[in-house]
Structure formats: C-alpha cells, structure tokens
Design a protein around this motif. Structure first.
Motif, mmCIF file in Angstrom:
data_model
loop_
_atom_site.group_PDB
_atom_site.id
_atom_site.type_symbol
_atom_site.label_atom_id
_atom_site.label_comp_id
_atom_site.label_asym_id
_atom_site.label_seq_id
_atom_site.Cartn_x
_atom_site.Cartn_y
_atom_site.Cartn_z
ATOM 1 N N GLY A 187 0.796 -1.228 0.000
ATOM 2 C CA GLY A 187 0.000 0.000 0.000
ATOM 3 C C GLY A 187 0.819 1.264 0.000
ATOM 4 N N LEU A 188 2.060 1.173 -0.439
ATOM 5 C CA LEU A 188 2.952 2.337 -0.396
ATOM 6 C C LEU A 188 2.941 3.158 -1.685
ATOM 7 N N MET A 189 2.233 2.672 -2.694
ATOM 8 C CA MET A 189 2.205 3.422 -3.953
ATOM 9 C C MET A 189 0.800 3.828 -4.354
ATOM 10 N N VAL A 190 -0.089 3.798 -3.440
ATOM 11 C CA VAL A 190 -1.479 4.153 -3.745
ATOM 12 C C VAL A 190 -1.581 5.571 -4.289
ATOM 13 N N GLU A 191 -0.825 6.484 -3.688
ATOM 14 C CA GLU A 191 -0.919 7.888 -4.099
ATOM 15 C C GLU A 191 0.213 8.292 -5.048
ATOM 16 N N GLU A 192 1.035 7.322 -5.425
ATOM 17 C CA GLU A 192 2.141 7.650 -6.335
ATOM 18 C C GLU A 192 1.612 7.897 -7.745
ATOM 19 N N ASN A 193 2.040 8.964 -8.331
ATOM 20 C CA ASN A 193 1.674 9.247 -9.719
ATOM 21 C C ASN A 193 2.773 8.654 -10.606
ATOM 22 N N PHE A 194 2.597 7.390 -10.979
ATOM 23 C CA PHE A 194 3.639 6.718 -11.741
ATOM 24 C C PHE A 194 3.058 6.151 -13.034
ATOM 25 N N SER A 195 3.927 5.801 -13.931
ATOM 26 C CA SER A 195 3.506 5.241 -15.217
ATOM 27 C C SER A 195 4.513 4.181 -15.643
ATOM 28 N N LEU A 196 4.178 3.516 -16.713
ATOM 29 C CA LEU A 196 5.080 2.527 -17.303
ATOM 30 C C LEU A 196 6.449 3.141 -17.555
ATOM 31 N N ALA A 197 6.456 4.332 -18.135
ATOM 32 C CA ALA A 197 7.723 5.000 -18.461
ATOM 33 C C ALA A 197 8.496 5.386 -17.203
ATOM 34 N N SER A 198 7.792 5.827 -16.163
ATOM 35 C CA SER A 198 8.488 6.277 -14.951
ATOM 36 C C SER A 198 9.149 5.123 -14.222
ATOM 37 N N VAL A 199 8.653 3.910 -14.436
ATOM 38 C CA VAL A 199 9.241 2.733 -13.797
ATOM 39 C C VAL A 199 10.400 2.162 -14.618
ATOM 40 N N LEU A 200 10.224 2.054 -15.918
ATOM 41 C CA LEU A 200 11.185 1.325 -16.742
ATOM 42 C C LEU A 200 12.208 2.183 -17.483
ATOM 43 N N CYS A 201 11.889 3.434 -17.753
ATOM 44 C CA CYS A 201 12.783 4.238 -18.590
ATOM 45 C C CYS A 201 13.922 4.966 -17.869
ATOM 46 N N PRO A 202 13.752 5.386 -16.602
ATOM 47 C CA PRO A 202 14.852 6.114 -15.958
ATOM 48 C C PRO A 202 16.119 5.276 -15.825
ATOM 49 N N ALA A 203 17.250 5.968 -15.726
ATOM 50 C CA ALA A 203 18.515 5.286 -15.445
ATOM 51 C C ALA A 203 18.421 4.645 -14.070
ATOM 52 N N GLU A 204 19.369 3.774 -13.758
ATOM 53 C CA GLU A 204 19.270 2.995 -12.526
ATOM 54 C C GLU A 204 19.241 3.871 -11.268
ATOM 55 N N LYS A 205 20.126 4.858 -11.210
ATOM 56 C CA LYS A 205 20.210 5.665 -9.978
ATOM 57 C C LYS A 205 18.899 6.373 -9.645
ATOM 58 N N PRO A 206 18.272 7.075 -10.612
ATOM 59 C CA PRO A 206 16.983 7.715 -10.303
ATOM 60 C C PRO A 206 15.896 6.705 -9.928
ATOM 61 N N PHE A 207 15.927 5.540 -10.585
ATOM 62 C CA PHE A 207 14.929 4.523 -10.240
ATOM 63 C C PHE A 207 15.112 4.065 -8.799
ATOM 64 N N LEU A 208 16.342 3.762 -8.439
ATOM 65 C CA LEU A 208 16.616 3.287 -7.080
ATOM 66 C C LEU A 208 16.230 4.329 -6.039
ATOM 67 N N GLU A 209 16.530 5.587 -6.321
ATOM 68 C CA GLU A 209 16.212 6.650 -5.372
ATOM 69 C C GLU A 209 14.704 6.783 -5.169
ATOM 70 N N ARG A 210 13.950 6.646 -6.254
ATOM 71 C CA ARG A 210 12.508 6.855 -6.168
ATOM 72 C C ARG A 210 11.748 5.638 -5.658
ATOM 73 N N PHE A 211 12.167 4.453 -6.087
ATOM 74 C CA PHE A 211 11.356 3.275 -5.810
ATOM 75 C C PHE A 211 11.963 2.287 -4.805
ATOM 76 N N VAL A 212 13.240 2.442 -4.482
ATOM 77 C CA VAL A 212 13.857 1.480 -3.571
ATOM 78 C C VAL A 212 14.365 2.151 -2.300
ATOM 79 N N ILE A 213 15.314 3.049 -2.433
ATOM 80 C CA ILE A 213 15.983 3.640 -1.270
ATOM 81 C C ILE A 213 15.004 4.319 -0.325
ATOM 82 N N ARG A 214 14.045 5.034 -0.865
ATOM 83 C CA ARG A 214 13.117 5.786 -0.010
ATOM 84 C C ARG A 214 12.201 4.883 0.811
#
Length: 280
Positions: free
Chosen positions: A230-257
C-alpha cells in the motif's frame, strides 16, 4: 606473387600504425585477405583518412578495420562519398554521420539510388536529420523487409493497429528490430502479469527494447511489493516512470526511499528474494 618487402610489408606497417593489435590484424587479414591486394597509396590510405575525417577518431576507424574491413575494398567515390554528401545536404550533423558509419558502414556502402530512396522514405515519415532517431530509422528501413513484417505481426497479436505500429516506430525505430520471441515475452509480462494496457506500451516502445530479465522484471518486482504494501497508492507513476529512468533515479525513487519500511526491497530488486517471501 607479391613482393613481400615492397608491397606486403608497407601495408602491414600501416595497419599496425592505426593501433590495431597484431592478433586482431591477423584475424582481419585471414578473414579478408583481399586487403593485401589493393593499393596502399591509392585505396587504403585515402579510405582511412576519409573515414577518420568523418569519425574524428582513430580508435573508431580501427574498430571498423577490425570488424567491418570490407569498406576499405570499396571505391568510396562511387557510393560512400555521394551517400555521405546526401546526409550532409539534409543537415545531418557530423555526430549523426559518425554514428551511422560506426555502427552500420554497410548501409552507406549501398548503391546511391537505393540509399537515396531509403533516406527519402525516412524523411517522409517525419524524422528529423538533426536527431539520432533519423540514423536509427535508416538502419531499420535498410534491413530485410521480413524483419519489419515479423515484428509488425507480433505487435498486431497484442492488438496494435497499423497506426500504433507506425507511431511506435517513429518514437523508437529500434522497436521494429526485436525478435518475435522478445516481443511476445515482453508483452506477455507487461500486459498479463503487470496489467499495463497493450495500447499504453505502444506509446513507450522503448520498453520493448529493454532487457526483460535484467531490467523489466527486477523493477516490476519492486513495484509489485510497493503495491502489496500500500505504499504506492498515491504515487503518480507510469510505465515509463518505472522502466525508462537510469538505474540511480529509479533506485532513489522506488527502492531507497522505502528501505525503512521494507528492508528486503533492495534484495527484491537484485532478485535475491522472491516477492512472495516478503514478510507481511
């Protein structure tokens, strides 16, 4: 029989001066011994200098010599030079010409009439010569028609219309070079396992070119865990926002936080832990 000292030795010395290793040179010459039969002064050196003026790098010319040496056997003034001039006239920058030459020198070796037709088709489709996508489109349309047909048929199986296919091609020409197996496996995962509409994937065709095992599945596994918690209910995300960013931005947004809430999330991304093994 060639005089080794007068004809062969100077050629070998010249090739070695380009920076190619003796082992690579031996492989190149065994693959295409005709290089030792053409004139050093009239063919090899002029070809080398011309390619260097376009690629702006001795290393890149050396790579062509090592991997695609047959361009040195060509009479460059017949097709290569006119083809390059056509691209210049259209406004393609030196970086674009170098990109095409470095990755697909066989294309600029095509007969000028055929090359002109391909370039004209790319231009009619709306690609801009100033952008690298123009080069990608040339590469795709220069390939076998069966490749385009095979890819188109695979996308149609997932409901893409002809307009969807053409639109995807314009966004990322290389999406039409994927194997049928790659397309089917990627679409199967994104549509049936992740629930993304097939039509939305047509808007982001780059994702079909990404590695399924190395990028798509690890990232989507992270997203599945975040949803389950239930941690992404309010996240405004899309297919592109998950798969297209480079690794570092992805990790910062979806893993590290989220590591404080889900310490195992990093291992999910690295595929060391199955998403079903995450503690409730």
């Amino acid at each position: 029989m060639a005089d080794a000292e007068k004809t062969l030795l100077p050629k070998l010395e010249f090739f070695c001066s380009t920076g190619i290793s003796r082992m690579d040179l031996a492989r190149t010459l065994s693959y295409d011994p005709a290089l030792l039969k053409i004139s050093l002064q009239n063919r090899i050196i002029p070809a080398y200098n011309y390619l260097k003026s376009l690629l702006l790098s001795e290393d890149k010319v050396m790579k062509i010599l090592k991997n695609k040496p047959w361009i040195f056997l060509e009479n460059l003034s017949k097709n290569v030079v006119p083809n390059i001039e056509l691209l210049r006239e259209l406004g393609m920058p030196p970086s674009g010409i170098a990109l095409l030459l470095a990755h697909a020198p066989n294309i600029v070796m095509k007969k000028h009439e055929l090359f002109s037709e391909i370039v004209g088709e790319v231009k009619e489709l709306g690609f801009e010569p100033m952008k690298s996508s123009f080069v990608s489109a040339i590469r795709v349309l220069s390939g076998k028609k069966t490749i385009w047909s095979r890819s188109s048929e695979a996308y149609r199986k997932w409901g893409w219309s002809e307009d969807d296919i053409l639109s995807a091609f314009k966004l990322n020409p290389m999406c039409m070079t994927n194997s049928e197996k790659k397309i089917m496996e990627t679409m199967e995962f994104l549509v049936n396992k992740m629930g993304w509409p097939s039509a939305s994937i047509a808007k982001y065709p780059t994702v079909v070119c990404l590695s399924l095992e190395g990028r798509i599945i690890p990232r989507c596994s992270v997203v599945k865990v975040l949803f389950s918690k239930g941690l992404m209910v309010e996240e405004n995300f899309s297919l592109a926002s998950v798969l297209c960013p480079a690794e570092k931005p992805f990790l910062e947004r979806f893993v590290i936080r989220y590591l404080d809430q889900i310490p195992q999330l990093s291992n999910v991304y690295k595929r060391k832990v199955d998403i079903h093994d995450i503690d409730d």
